[in-house]
Write a protein that holds these residues in place. Structure first.
Motif, PDB file in Angstrom:
ATOM      1  N   GLN B 196      -0.848  13.763  25.556  1.00 21.98           N
ATOM      2  CA  GLN B 196       0.282  12.861  25.342  1.00 21.98           C
ATOM      3  C   GLN B 196       0.294  12.352  23.886  1.00 21.98           C
ATOM      4  OE1 GLN B 196       0.268   9.342  27.829  1.00 21.98           O
ATOM      5  NE2 GLN B 196       2.447   9.640  28.278  1.00 21.98           N
ATOM      6  N   SER B 197      -0.933  12.011  23.358  1.00 22.24           N
ATOM      7  CA  SER B 197      -0.975  11.504  21.971  1.00 22.24           C
ATOM      8  C   SER B 197      -0.652  12.629  20.979  1.00 22.24           C
ATOM      9  CB  SER B 197      -2.331  10.870  21.669  1.00 22.24           C
ATOM     10  OG  SER B 197      -3.306  11.878  21.575  1.00 22.24           O
ATOM     11  N   TYR B 198      -1.078  13.888  21.352  1.00 22.14           N
ATOM     12  CA  TYR B 198      -0.772  15.037  20.478  1.00 22.14           C
ATOM     13  C   TYR B 198       0.736  15.202  20.376  1.00 22.14           C
ATOM     14  CZ  TYR B 198      -5.671  16.523  20.989  1.00 22.14           C
ATOM     15  OH  TYR B 198      -7.014  16.599  20.978  1.00 22.14           O
ATOM     16  N   LEU B 199       1.432  14.904  21.484  1.00 23.32           N
ATOM     17  CA  LEU B 199       2.881  15.090  21.522  1.00 23.32           C
ATOM     18  C   LEU B 199       3.557  14.223  20.439  1.00 23.32           C
ATOM     19  CD1 LEU B 199       4.835  16.737  23.234  1.00 23.32           C
ATOM     20  CD2 LEU B 199       5.174  14.747  24.694  1.00 23.32           C
ATOM     21  N   GLY B 200       2.968  13.052  20.099  1.00 14.85           N
ATOM     22  CA  GLY B 200       3.514  12.159  19.056  1.00 14.85           C
ATOM     23  C   GLY B 200       3.587  12.862  17.690  1.00 14.85           C
ATOM     24  N   SER B 201       2.491  13.601  17.393  1.00 16.53           N
ATOM     25  CA  SER B 201       2.443  14.325  16.111  1.00 16.53           C
ATOM     26  C   SER B 201       3.548  15.364  16.047  1.00 16.53           C
ATOM     27  CB  SER B 201       1.091  15.005  15.951  1.00 16.53           C
ATOM     28  OG  SER B 201       0.062  14.035  15.980  1.00 16.53           O
ATOM     29  N   PHE B 202       3.719  16.115  17.199  1.00 19.93           N
ATOM     30  CA  PHE B 202       4.764  17.152  17.218  1.00 19.93           C
ATOM     31  C   PHE B 202       6.149  16.507  17.093  1.00 19.93           C
ATOM     32  CE2 PHE B 202       1.376  19.648  19.308  1.00 19.93           C
ATOM     33  CZ  PHE B 202       1.415  20.754  18.467  1.00 19.93           C
ATOM     34  N   THR B 203       6.328  15.300  17.678  1.00 17.25           N
ATOM     35  CA  THR B 203       7.612  14.605  17.619  1.00 17.25           C
ATOM     36  C   THR B 203       7.958  14.256  16.151  1.00 17.25           C
ATOM     37  OG1 THR B 203       7.087  13.649  19.760  1.00 17.25           O
ATOM     38  CG2 THR B 203       8.935  12.662  18.567  1.00 17.25           C
ATOM     39  N   LYS B 204       6.911  13.743  15.425  1.00 23.04           N
ATOM     40  CA  LYS B 204       7.118  13.416  13.996  1.00 23.04           C
ATOM     41  C   LYS B 204       7.637  14.631  13.239  1.00 23.04           C
ATOM     42  CE  LYS B 204       3.838   9.698  13.000  1.00 23.04           C
ATOM     43  NZ  LYS B 204       2.517   9.429  12.402  1.00 23.04           N
ATOM     44  N   LEU B 205       7.015  15.750  13.393  1.00 22.58           N
ATOM     45  CA  LEU B 205       7.369  16.996  12.696  1.00 22.58           C
ATOM     46  C   LEU B 205       8.790  17.416  13.079  1.00 22.58           C
ATOM     47  CD1 LEU B 205       5.927  18.961  10.754  1.00 22.58           C
ATOM     48  CD2 LEU B 205       5.395  20.382  12.763  1.00 22.58           C
ATOM     49  N   ASN B 206       9.067  17.267  14.389  1.00 23.56           N
ATOM     50  CA  ASN B 206      10.394  17.655  14.885  1.00 23.56           C
ATOM     51  C   ASN B 206      11.475  16.776  14.236  1.00 23.56           C
ATOM     52  OD1 ASN B 206      12.083  19.151  16.626  1.00 23.56           O
ATOM     53  ND2 ASN B 206      12.215  17.384  18.004  1.00 23.56           N
ATOM     54  N   ASP B 207      11.195  15.448  14.133  1.00 24.84           N
ATOM     55  CA  ASP B 207      12.157  14.521  13.508  1.00 24.84           C
ATOM     56  C   ASP B 207      12.412  14.920  12.048  1.00 24.84           C
ATOM     57  OD1 ASP B 207      12.285  13.188  15.850  1.00 24.84           O
ATOM     58  OD2 ASP B 207      11.003  11.489  15.254  1.00 24.84           O
ATOM     59  N   ALA B 208      11.300  15.268  11.314  1.00 27.32           N
ATOM     60  CA  ALA B 208      11.424  15.685   9.903  1.00 27.32           C
ATOM     61  C   ALA B 208      12.325  16.898   9.772  1.00 27.32           C
ATOM     62  CB  ALA B 208      10.049  15.968   9.326  1.00 27.32           C
ATOM     63  N   PHE B 209      12.157  17.869  10.690  1.00 29.54           N
ATOM     64  CA  PHE B 209      13.016  19.080  10.686  1.00 29.54           C
ATOM     65  C   PHE B 209      14.463  18.696  10.838  1.00 29.54           C
ATOM     66  CE2 PHE B 209       9.460  22.103  11.607  1.00 29.54           C
ATOM     67  CZ  PHE B 209       9.827  23.061  10.666  1.00 29.54           C
ATOM     68  N   LYS B 210      14.739  17.802  11.837  1.00 29.69           N
ATOM     69  CA  LYS B 210      16.118  17.418  12.120  1.00 29.69           C
ATOM     70  C   LYS B 210      16.759  16.759  10.892  1.00 29.69           C
ATOM     71  CE  LYS B 210      16.384  16.744  17.096  1.00 29.69           C
ATOM     72  NZ  LYS B 210      16.159  15.707  18.095  1.00 29.69           N
ATOM     73  N   ALA B 211      15.892  15.997  10.089  1.00 26.30           N
ATOM     74  CA  ALA B 211      16.411  15.280   8.909  1.00 26.30           C
ATOM     75  C   ALA B 211      16.463  16.183   7.664  1.00 26.30           C
ATOM     76  CB  ALA B 211      15.543  14.058   8.666  1.00 26.30           C
ATOM     77  N   ASP B 212      16.333  17.461   7.837  1.00 28.02           N
ATOM     78  CA  ASP B 212      16.336  18.467   6.767  1.00 28.02           C
ATOM     79  C   ASP B 212      15.338  18.136   5.663  1.00 28.02           C
ATOM     80  OD1 ASP B 212      18.234  20.108   7.927  1.00 28.02           O
ATOM     81  OD2 ASP B 212      19.902  18.899   7.128  1.00 28.02           O
ATOM     82  N   ALA B 213      14.143  17.734   6.061  1.00 27.74           N
ATOM     83  CA  ALA B 213      13.096  17.404   5.085  1.00 27.74           C
ATOM     84  C   ALA B 213      12.692  18.648   4.301  1.00 27.74           C
ATOM     85  CB  ALA B 213      11.889  16.835   5.823  1.00 27.74           C
ATOM     86  N   SER B 214      12.133  18.386   3.107  1.00 24.25           N
ATOM     87  CA  SER B 214      11.767  19.531   2.252  1.00 24.25           C
ATOM     88  C   SER B 214      10.560  20.252   2.822  1.00 24.25           C
ATOM     89  CB  SER B 214      11.449  19.010   0.844  1.00 24.25           C
ATOM     90  OG  SER B 214      10.286  18.180   0.894  1.00 24.25           O
TER      91      SER B 214
END
Lengths: 219, 415
Positions: B196-214
């Motif tokens: 469950q805690s690992y899922l938080g890290s993946f969520t962060k990365l997913n949010d960055a993708f959605k925001a078109d991060a570099s």
């Protein structure tokens, strides 16, 4: 219960000598037969087995006629003392007007005396005799023997009891008449109310006794 | 007092009674001969009772009379043409006869009277005995009934205890089994928390993708969150969790057969499989105390109650464990012997005392301490094997161990 026979103007009184085996009941009767000087004295009927034990009963009939013409007849019985003859004892005791309990004075016989006396009390109840109202004399026989219970002890033992106690040596006749006398006193009193000896027949207690016993002088 | 004369032995006898059994004709004949004169016997009222003549001989020539005495008084008169002396002698003779007869009469009447009294007394006692017998009979009957009721109560209690015993051994497993299930559940729970805690890290990365991060930011984030490690670890803990769940389901599967101890379903089953399952579920209970060795041969399926046979094996394993002080072994050996299936269970426990051997199958016989067993284990085993038409024998030597041999007939389900 004395029986009055109106037809023959006869009153029959039944006296019974009770007690343990071999205490001298038959001897008492035999001495009475010898000593008494009653007007009418029948043959003594003795029914004994070969070894001096009474099988059925002994009977001495006695009687006299009062001045009024009443025949007073006494039937004096002994019972068989042996324990096994209890039915016979009961039948003989039935309707008794007076009882002499002949006890054996020997120290060894005290238990037999007690058992026999208890048996007398029981049987009286069984044949419908009111034991408390029954004329009764306790006679301690065989006073001539050694190893006998002392007179003091006998008196102490029967102190509380309402019955007179006499001492005898029936073999030579000592005390036999005194015993009968003591019984006759009570019998007279017990029957006087019903048969009015004094009122109807002018018969006093003294005369009643004297007519039966005769001129016997008490030693 | 006038009392009706009854049959009492001592009543006054009449002359007639006193002449009972005497032939008066002969008596009169004898008297006539003695006195050389006709004779009459009169009662006391001077009425003629017996006469040697048919006519009144005293009317022709006056006769003389003398009294005959009974006990005391005259009861009759003897009359004849005779002199006084002779007449009195004859009267004496007659009196002797009467006296002797009265003796006999009194004795016999008394005898009859006492016989009658004794008989009545006997009848009274007999009646009393019959009543008392009836009372005893009633008592005996009600006693019988009460005993039967008590026996029924005891039987019911025994049946209940017997049923309880079947469950008791299963109950003993519960503690061990709970521990065995708790362990995987513990680490599965812990693994899932990590996931469950690992899922938080993946969520962060997913949010960055959605925001078109570099790409560089994404790369930086990837490293910051150690996503490569998470990926690998996630794979490990999920694999571990799946193993744990499999372990739990295996235990549950084994346990299932025991949860149906009262299930009467019969089926074709493999005894080896039942032994294995039983060993699995009991293993945690035994810890390191008892080493189980399985020597299971090639045997056919037989038609049986698997749950009940599992109960038998479980009871025997638990007995062996109880009989083992520190470390021991228990060996199961199955094979086909003639037309039967043979199951031998040999342990290295302290055995059974010779004096106890004859009693081990008796209900409620136990050598265990109070609270450790109620003495129904082997009774249950024997009953189950008997229900399978098999046999169960026990050979034991103290300090050496015990060998239990079970023979079961090889049968199959009838279609």
């Amino acid at each position: 219960m004395a029986i009055y026979d109106e037809e023959n103007n006869r009153l029959t009184i039944k006296l019974v000598y009770y007690g343990p085996a071999m205490s001298g009941k038959t001897t008492n009767l035999m001495r009475l037969h010898d000593i008494l000087k009653t007007d009418l004295k029948g043959e003594i009927m003795i029914m004994e087995t070969t070894n001096d034990r009474t099988l059925f009963f002994d009977l001495l009939p006695l009687g006299f006629t009062t001045s009024s013409g009443l025949l007073i007849k006494f039937k004096v019985y002994t019972v068989p003392g042996q324990v096994v003859h209890d039915s016979t004892r009961k039948a003989v005791l039935s309707r008794a007007d007076g009882v002499v309990f002949v006890a054996d004075s020997q120290l060894s016989q005290s238990i037999n005396n007690a058992q026999s006396f208890e048996n007398l009390e029981d049987n009286a109840g069984r044949v419908g005799i009111d034991f408390d109202g029954l004329p009764l004399v306790i006679q301690y026989n065989k006073r001539d023997l050694n190893n006998i219970i002392s007179e003091t002890e006998v008196q102490e033992r029967w102190q509380q009891a309402p019955w007179p106690v006499t001492f005898s040596n029936a073999l030579n006749g000592l005390g036999v008449i005194e015993t009968l006398q003591a019984l006759l006193k009570q019998v007279y009193d017990a029957l006087d109310t019903e048969f009015m000896f004094l009122q109807k027949h002018n018969l006093t207690q003294d005369a009643f006794i004297k007519r039966l016993i005769g001129d016997y002088v008490i030693h | 007092m006038t009392i009706e004369q009854d049959l009492s032995f001592d009543h006054e006898f009449t002359l007639k009674e006193l002449l009972t059994g005497v032939k008066t004709e002969k008596l009169l004949q004898a008297l006539t001969a003695c006195l050389d004169s006709p004779v009459r016997i009169l009662n006391i009222k001077n009425e003629c009772l017996f006469s040697s003549e048919t006519t009144d001989f005293t009317a022709i020539k006056p006769a003389i009379k003398t009294p005959i005495y009974g006990e005391l008084e005259a009861i009759a008169y003897l009359e004849a043409h005779s002199d006084q002396e002779k007449l009195q002698s004859a009267a004496q003779l007659l009196q002797l006869l009467l006296y002797s007869n009265s003796r006999y009469l009194m004795a016999s009447d008394l005898h009859i009277q006492t016989q009658r009294d004794d008989y009545e007394e006997l009848q009274r006692r007999h009646a009393a005995l019959e009543i008392s017998q009836e009372n005893y009979k009633n008592l005996a009957e009600s006693l019988d009934l009460r005993v039967k009721q008590q026996v029924k109560t005891i039987e019911n209690a025994q049946i209940k205890l017997y049923e309880n015993e079947k469950l008791a051994s299963v109950g003993r497993l519960a503690a061990g089994v709970a521990h065995e299930i708790n362990n995987p559940i513990g680490f599965i729970r812990s693994n899932l928390s990590s996931a469950q805690s690992y899922l938080g890290s993946f969520t962060k990365l997913n949010d960055a993708f959605k925001a078109d991060a570099s790409i560089s930011y994404l790369r930086q984030l990837w490293q910051e969150e150690s996503l490569e490690f998470l990926q690998e670890d996630m794979s490990d803990i999920l694999k571990e969790s799946i193993d744990g769940v499999d372990r739990v389901s295996a235990i549950v599967k084994d346990l299932k057969s025991f949860s149906r101890v009262n299930d009467l379903a019969e089926e074709d089953a493999n005894i080896n499989e039942i032994i294995r399952q039983t060993c699995h579920v009991s293993a945690p209970q035994l810890k390191d105390k008892l080493q189980i060795i399985l020597d299971l041969g090639d045997i056919p399926h037989i038609f049986c109650h698997p749950a009940e046979l599992g109960q038998v094996f479980l009871n025997l394993i638990l007995n062996a464990a109880d009989a083992t002080a520190e470390k021991g072994k228990i060996r199961f050996k199955t094979q086909v012997k003639e037309s039967n299936l043979s199951i031998e269970i040999r342990d290295t426990g302290n055995g059974i005392a010779e004096s106890d051997l004859p009693h081990i199958f008796e209900p409620f016989f136990t050598t265990k301490d109070v609270g450790q067993g109620i003495g129904l284990g082997l009774t249950v085993c024997l009953n189950i094997i008997k229900a399978h038409h098999g046999s169960l024998t026990i050979i034991s030597k103290q300090e050496k161990g015990t060998l239990v041999t079970i023979l079961l007939p090889i049968t199959h389900k009838k279609d």
